[in-house]
Design a protein around this motif. Structure first.
Motif, PDB file in Angstrom:
ATOM      1  N   GLU A 133       6.228 -11.138  -0.063  1.00 52.54           N
ATOM      2  CA  GLU A 133       5.382 -10.449   0.431  1.00 52.54           C
ATOM      3  C   GLU A 133       5.724  -9.556   1.450  1.00 52.54           C
ATOM      4  OE1 GLU A 133       2.879 -13.818   2.414  1.00 52.54           O
ATOM      5  OE2 GLU A 133       2.005 -14.259   0.197  1.00 52.54           O
ATOM      6  N   LEU A 134       6.671  -8.620   0.807  1.00 50.46           N
ATOM      7  CA  LEU A 134       7.137  -7.500   1.862  1.00 50.46           C
ATOM      8  C   LEU A 134       6.538  -6.342   1.538  1.00 50.46           C
ATOM      9  CD1 LEU A 134       9.474  -7.614   4.230  1.00 50.46           C
ATOM     10  CD2 LEU A 134       9.508  -9.514   2.794  1.00 50.46           C
ATOM     11  N   PRO A 135       6.033  -5.525   2.182  1.00 58.29           N
ATOM     12  CA  PRO A 135       5.240  -4.440   1.615  1.00 58.29           C
ATOM     13  C   PRO A 135       6.106  -3.133   1.375  1.00 58.29           C
ATOM     14  CG  PRO A 135       5.287  -4.501   4.065  1.00 58.29           C
ATOM     15  CD  PRO A 135       5.828  -5.670   3.704  1.00 58.29           C
ATOM     16  N   VAL A 136       6.560  -3.051   0.075  1.00 64.05           N
ATOM     17  CA  VAL A 136       7.189  -2.154  -0.637  1.00 64.05           C
ATOM     18  C   VAL A 136       6.722  -1.749  -1.891  1.00 64.05           C
ATOM     19  CG1 VAL A 136       8.560  -4.046  -1.552  1.00 64.05           C
ATOM     20  CG2 VAL A 136       9.670  -1.607  -1.422  1.00 64.05           C
ATOM     21  N   VAL A 137       6.645  -0.635  -2.353  1.00 59.56           N
ATOM     22  CA  VAL A 137       6.230  -0.390  -3.633  1.00 59.56           C
ATOM     23  C   VAL A 137       7.223  -0.716  -4.776  1.00 59.56           C
ATOM     24  CG1 VAL A 137       5.398   2.057  -3.164  1.00 59.56           C
ATOM     25  CG2 VAL A 137       7.943   1.873  -3.784  1.00 59.56           C
ATOM     26  N   ALA A 160      -2.639  -2.755   7.245  1.00 57.91           N
ATOM     27  CA  ALA A 160      -1.650  -3.970   7.308  1.00 57.91           C
ATOM     28  C   ALA A 160      -0.204  -3.513   7.890  1.00 57.91           C
ATOM     29  CB  ALA A 160      -1.743  -4.627   6.113  1.00 57.91           C
ATOM     30  N   GLY A 161      -0.024  -2.173   8.220  1.00 57.74           N
ATOM     31  CA  GLY A 161       1.263  -1.797   8.751  1.00 57.74           C
ATOM     32  C   GLY A 161       1.840  -0.933   7.733  1.00 57.74           C
ATOM     33  N   PRO A 162       3.337  -0.650   8.089  1.00 57.57           N
ATOM     34  CA  PRO A 162       3.834   0.236   7.063  1.00 57.57           C
ATOM     35  C   PRO A 162       4.365  -0.354   5.705  1.00 57.57           C
ATOM     36  CG  PRO A 162       5.471  -0.771   8.663  1.00 57.57           C
ATOM     37  CD  PRO A 162       3.924  -1.022   8.916  1.00 57.57           C
ATOM     38  N   VAL A 163       4.361   0.540   4.782  1.00 48.01           N
ATOM     39  CA  VAL A 163       4.668   0.010   3.295  1.00 48.01           C
ATOM     40  C   VAL A 163       6.207   1.003   3.128  1.00 48.01           C
ATOM     41  CG1 VAL A 163       4.258   0.150   0.974  1.00 48.01           C
ATOM     42  CG2 VAL A 163       2.204  -0.390   2.663  1.00 48.01           C
ATOM     43  N   LEU A 164       7.118   0.414   2.625  1.00 48.27           N
ATOM     44  CA  LEU A 164       8.243   1.229   2.317  1.00 48.27           C
ATOM     45  C   LEU A 164       8.061   1.842   1.040  1.00 48.27           C
ATOM     46  CD1 LEU A 164      11.513   2.176   2.867  1.00 48.27           C
ATOM     47  CD2 LEU A 164      11.983  -0.100   1.768  1.00 48.27           C
ATOM     48  N   VAL A 165       7.867   3.106   0.870  1.00 43.88           N
ATOM     49  CA  VAL A 165       7.701   3.757  -0.230  1.00 43.88           C
ATOM     50  C   VAL A 165       8.710   4.511  -0.996  1.00 43.88           C
ATOM     51  CG1 VAL A 165       5.211   4.491   0.270  1.00 43.88           C
ATOM     52  CG2 VAL A 165       6.962   6.062   1.058  1.00 43.88           C
ATOM     53  N   ASP A 166      10.233   4.539  -0.323  1.00 44.11           N
ATOM     54  CA  ASP A 166      11.243   5.016  -0.971  1.00 44.11           C
ATOM     55  C   ASP A 166      12.487   3.924  -0.901  1.00 44.11           C
ATOM     56  OD1 ASP A 166      13.168   6.514  -2.187  1.00 44.11           O
ATOM     57  OD2 ASP A 166      13.073   7.944  -0.653  1.00 44.11           O
ATOM     58  N   PRO A 167      12.369   2.784  -1.613  1.00 46.50           N
ATOM     59  CA  PRO A 167      13.566   2.012  -1.428  1.00 46.50           C
ATOM     60  C   PRO A 167      14.691   2.636  -2.450  1.00 46.50           C
ATOM     61  CG  PRO A 167      11.982   1.417  -3.136  1.00 46.50           C
ATOM     62  CD  PRO A 167      11.500   2.607  -2.603  1.00 46.50           C
ATOM     63  N   ASP A 168      14.709   3.692  -2.921  1.00 47.27           N
ATOM     64  CA  ASP A 168      15.702   3.702  -4.191  1.00 47.27           C
ATOM     65  C   ASP A 168      17.282   3.981  -3.593  1.00 47.27           C
ATOM     66  OD1 ASP A 168      13.771   4.100  -6.608  1.00 47.27           O
ATOM     67  OD2 ASP A 168      12.814   5.031  -4.804  1.00 47.27           O
ATOM     68  N   ASN A 169      17.275   3.902  -2.335  1.00 48.03           N
ATOM     69  CA  ASN A 169      19.082   4.041  -2.085  1.00 48.03           C
ATOM     70  C   ASN A 169      19.395   2.782  -1.515  1.00 48.03           C
ATOM     71  OD1 ASN A 169      19.246   6.871  -2.037  1.00 48.03           O
ATOM     72  ND2 ASN A 169      17.904   7.051  -0.555  1.00 48.03           N
ATOM     73  N   GLY A 170      18.695   1.845  -2.196  1.00 50.17           N
ATOM     74  CA  GLY A 170      19.073   0.399  -1.750  1.00 50.17           C
ATOM     75  C   GLY A 170      20.486  -0.088  -2.280  1.00 50.17           C
TER      76      GLY A 170
END
Length: 311
Positions: free
Chosen positions: A58-62, A194-204
């Motif tokens: 339930e973490l807001p991420v694409v 609901a707050g911020p969504v991480l829309v660029d996770p691609d450097n994980g």
């Protein structure tokens, strides 16, 4: 010659267009009636596992809409387009961002949870160090000659001592690692009800979480059109930090090495951002140039890790 993305447009069935992001190719489109963002990703399979793991927690991420396409040596994915607004610089938005980063670190510490690539430690030789010193001097001579002497007198000895002092202090400390974004900044967040969504996770990567937090301190306002042209003010940092610390309890070793972690990221990512800005036109943009100048003159003691009550 500009990059040819015709195969990307064809494979995803979207209209040819210019990138909506100046630093990397990102394209908008509609697939199956759904608005999407098409972009490159790293370690596509592991990245997909990571963001789906976060979503399940339930973490807001694409998360990708389908398997990636491998095109011209890169993996490309389509993410759902997230509606919302950009970061507005308010304490409420800062608190929400710190809360999200803390949650990401808290769920990302499971051993081998997703298989993200491990953090690669740098290996600088004398030539590469000299390149950094020369590059820093060049951009400052061109864009901020008033700061050149001050910045070089500060950074040159630190850069030359990095491999012998700063790097081993962090690398050899056995700090807690987690699956982290290594690019947690305001421009990569979209705010909804609901707050911020991480829309660029691609450097994980799987990396010391302390370095990811230090990176957020220094670069949260980087590349942010219309946003604050500076790093966090001290109260803003306190709000961000205290929201983060609701979810993560730093170890004694992390608390001890926090100033070193900030210095590490300043010398590695901060200096790179300043030098690279001379090639990308960042120093020609008044907002970004002001941010980079603030970055190069930052007093890292203004960002203590100790929690404080903030009203």
């Amino acid at each position: 010659m500009p990059d040819d993305y015709s195969e990307v447009f064809r494979r995803f069935g979207i209209e040819p267009q210019a990138s909506i992001y100046p630093y990397a190719p990102v394209f908008r489109g509609v697939i199956g009636g759904r608005a999407v963002a098409v972009k490159r990703t790293n370690s596509a399979e592991a990245m997909g596992r990571w963001v789906r793991y976060l979503a399940a927690a339930e973490l807001p991420v694409v998360t990708p809409l389908a398997d990636p396409h491998h095109i011209a040596g890169h993996d490309w994915v389509a993410y759902p387009w997230i509606e919302g607004r950009p970061y507005d610089g308010s304490l409420a938005d800062i608190r929400a961002a710190g809360n999200l980063l803390g949650r990401l670190h808290a769920v990302g510490d499971a051993e081998g949870s997703t298989g993200l690539p491990g953090f690669e430690w740098p290996d600088h030789d004398e030539e590469s160090v000299q390149d950094d010193v020369t590059g820093l001097g060049k951009v400052l001579a061109t864009y901020r000659p008033d700061l050149r002497r001050e910045v070089l007198e500060r950074f040159e000895p630190l850069l030359r001592a990095f491999m012998a002092t700063t790097l081993p202090a962090i690398r050899d400390a056995d700090l807690p690692v987690a699956d982290v974004s290594m690019d947690f900044k305001a421009v990569n967040l979209v705010y909804g009800q609901a707050g911020p969504v991480l829309v660029d996770p691609d450097n994980g990567e799987r990396a010391p979480r302390l370095l990811d937090l230090a990176l957020a301190v220094l670069l949260f306002h980087n590349d942010l059109p219309g946003g604050p042209a500076r790093l966090f003010h001290e109260r803003e940092w306190a709000v961000f930090r205290d929201a983060y610390l609701v979810h993560v309890r730093p170890t004694a070793r992390e608390r001890e090495l926090w100033p070193t972690a900030l210095l590490y990221m300043l010398l590695e990512w901060g200096v790179w951002s300043a030098i690279n800005g001379g090639e990308t036109g960042d120093w020609d943009d008044s907002r970004q140039a002001a941010f980079l100048a603030d970055l190069l003159t930052v007093d890292i003691t203004h960002y203590p890790l100790e929690s404080a009550q903030v009203s």
